[in-house]
Design a protein around this motif. Structure first.
Motif, PDB file in Angstrom:
ATOM      1  N   GLU A  87       0.828  -1.207   0.000  1.00  0.00           N
ATOM      2  CA  GLU A  87       0.000   0.000   0.000  1.00  0.00           C
ATOM      3  C   GLU A  87       0.864   1.259   0.000  1.00  0.00           C
ATOM      4  O   GLU A  87       0.617   2.212  -0.748  1.00  0.00           O
ATOM      5  CB  GLU A  87      -0.923  -0.006   1.221  1.00  0.00           C
ATOM      6  CG  GLU A  87      -1.817   1.221   1.330  1.00  0.00           C
ATOM      7  CD  GLU A  87      -2.673   1.202   2.583  1.00  0.00           C
ATOM      8  OE1 GLU A  87      -3.228   2.252   2.929  1.00  0.00           O
ATOM      9  OE2 GLU A  87      -2.761   0.138   3.229  1.00  0.00           O
ATOM     10  N   VAL A  88       1.897   1.244   0.837  1.00  0.00           N
ATOM     11  CA  VAL A  88       2.796   2.397   0.917  1.00  0.00           C
ATOM     12  C   VAL A  88       3.595   2.548  -0.375  1.00  0.00           C
ATOM     13  O   VAL A  88       3.781   3.651  -0.886  1.00  0.00           O
ATOM     14  CB  VAL A  88       3.740   2.241   2.126  1.00  0.00           C
ATOM     15  CG1 VAL A  88       4.779   3.350   2.146  1.00  0.00           C
ATOM     16  CG2 VAL A  88       2.940   2.248   3.423  1.00  0.00           C
ATOM     17  N   ALA A  89       4.072   1.416  -0.913  1.00  0.00           N
ATOM     18  CA  ALA A  89       4.839   1.454  -2.159  1.00  0.00           C
ATOM     19  C   ALA A  89       3.978   1.947  -3.319  1.00  0.00           C
ATOM     20  O   ALA A  89       4.444   2.718  -4.171  1.00  0.00           O
ATOM     21  CB  ALA A  89       5.392   0.064  -2.473  1.00  0.00           C
ATOM     22  N   LYS A 103      -1.590   5.352   8.204  1.00  0.00           N
ATOM     23  CA  LYS A 103      -2.560   6.297   7.659  1.00  0.00           C
ATOM     24  C   LYS A 103      -1.794   7.437   6.999  1.00  0.00           C
ATOM     25  O   LYS A 103      -0.977   8.092   7.648  1.00  0.00           O
ATOM     26  CB  LYS A 103      -3.467   6.849   8.774  1.00  0.00           C
ATOM     27  CG  LYS A 103      -4.353   5.792   9.422  1.00  0.00           C
ATOM     28  CD  LYS A 103      -5.237   6.400  10.502  1.00  0.00           C
ATOM     29  CE  LYS A 103      -6.106   5.342  11.171  1.00  0.00           C
ATOM     30  NZ  LYS A 103      -6.948   5.927  12.254  1.00  0.00           N
ATOM     31  N   ALA A 104      -2.046   7.645   5.724  1.00  0.00           N
ATOM     32  CA  ALA A 104      -1.329   8.685   4.984  1.00  0.00           C
ATOM     33  C   ALA A 104      -1.493  10.041   5.663  1.00  0.00           C
ATOM     34  O   ALA A 104      -2.602  10.454   5.996  1.00  0.00           O
ATOM     35  CB  ALA A 104      -1.846   8.753   3.547  1.00  0.00           C
ATOM     36  N   ASP A 143       6.149   9.072  10.821  1.00  0.00           N
ATOM     37  CA  ASP A 143       4.926   8.418  10.361  1.00  0.00           C
ATOM     38  C   ASP A 143       5.006   6.902  10.331  1.00  0.00           C
ATOM     39  O   ASP A 143       4.060   6.230   9.921  1.00  0.00           O
ATOM     40  CB  ASP A 143       4.569   8.916   8.954  1.00  0.00           C
ATOM     41  CG  ASP A 143       5.713   8.725   7.951  1.00  0.00           C
ATOM     42  OD1 ASP A 143       6.747   8.133   8.328  1.00  0.00           O
ATOM     43  OD2 ASP A 143       5.565   9.175   6.799  1.00  0.00           O
ATOM     44  N   GLY A 144       6.145   6.329  10.744  1.00  0.00           N
ATOM     45  CA  GLY A 144       6.281   4.875  10.750  1.00  0.00           C
ATOM     46  C   GLY A 144       6.675   4.290   9.415  1.00  0.00           C
ATOM     47  O   GLY A 144       6.714   3.072   9.255  1.00  0.00           O
ATOM     48  N   VAL A 145       6.991   5.143   8.441  1.00  0.00           N
ATOM     49  CA  VAL A 145       7.346   4.697   7.103  1.00  0.00           C
ATOM     50  C   VAL A 145       8.799   5.055   6.796  1.00  0.00           C
ATOM     51  O   VAL A 145       9.232   6.173   7.065  1.00  0.00           O
ATOM     52  CB  VAL A 145       6.433   5.338   6.036  1.00  0.00           C
ATOM     53  CG1 VAL A 145       6.863   4.934   4.636  1.00  0.00           C
ATOM     54  CG2 VAL A 145       4.992   4.950   6.274  1.00  0.00           C
TER      55      VAL A 145
END
Length: 250
Positions: free
Chosen positions: A81-83, A161-162, A214-216
């Motif tokens: 999802e993030v990618a 969450k973006a 943000d954890g990313v």
């Protein structure tokens, strides 16, 4: 284990994280590209593009890779999802995700129906299993990870969450720095998760801006890690492992 070619330097870090984890799963499964084609319905040429970072795999392909590797797909799907979000930020440079090549329409319909049922069952049972490609990739560190992650466990599962960021209050506990999001001192970061939030807070505390907390693991976080490693005399590879955690916790 195959000798993987280096990923393109222009590849976004969020996409890179997904590809690296997919490569690890393929290595663990011992399957060739031809075997992946048979077991997943996606052609060997498609898998070659996915695993070289030249094409973003569709969500279903990621689910299938997790299934044939025998792992819970939940974490891999969050990485996807993030990618996907990062990939779509540059639509002109991103090829359209491939369509699975199956023998015929009927077989494809049956395969999708069966795989959907399998994925739903695995997700529901996911809390019973640890992802073997986390913290070393062999599943042997699950008990250690549980002991070192009481802080993250108390917060529940991480949900990306973006645009959401987290506050940082760093304290020294038992001689080590902590932001209260994770207790780990060994996790090999892949994210998104509480371990990444913890690392981002500690990077900021040491004066290395990771971007939003943000954890990313994005480009700014990776650059901050490299600067920290360089200052500490470690190889500046941008990967947070045991040695980098030791520096972050000081």
């Amino acid at each position: 284990m195959p000798r993987w070619k280096a990923l393109p330097s222009s590849l976004d870090e969020r996409v890179r994280n997904l590809v690296v984890q997919m490569r690890r799963l393929k290595d663990r499964s011992g399957l060739s590209l031809a075997s992946l084609q048979i077991k997943t319905g996606y052609s060997s040429s498609s898998w070659e593009r996915y695993l070289s970072g030249r094409a973003l795999p569709p969500r279903k392909a990621v689910e299938e890779l997790a299934r044939v590797s025998g792992v819970d797909p939940a974490r891999l799907l969050v990485l996807h999802e993030v990618a996907e979000e990062a990939w779509n930020q540059e639509p002109a440079a991103a090829p359209v995700a491939d369509i699975p090549e199956t023998q015929n329409a009927r077989r494809r319909g049956v395969l999708i129906g069966v795989c959907t049922a399998v994925v739903v069952g695995v997700v529901l049972a996911g809390v019973l299993f640890a992802a073997p490609w986390k913290d070393g990739g062999d599943g042997k560190n699950s008990a250690t990870a549980a002991r070192h992650n009481s802080a993250s466990a108390s917060r529940g599962a991480f949900a990306y969450k973006a645009g959401k960021t987290y506050p940082c209050t760093v304290r020294r506990e038992s001689g080590r720095l902590s932001a209260g999001y994770s207790d780990t001192r060994t996790a090999l970061l892949s994210g998104p998760d509480w371990d990444v939030v913890e690392a981002q807070c500690l990077l900021g505390y040491h004066g290395f801006d990771p971007g939003g907390v943000d954890g990313v693991i994005g480009p700014k976080t990776t650059r901050a890690v490299k600067r920290l490693q360089q200052k500490a005399g470690l190889p500046p590879d941008g990967v947070v492992g045991t040695q980098t955690w030791q520096v972050l916790r000081k």
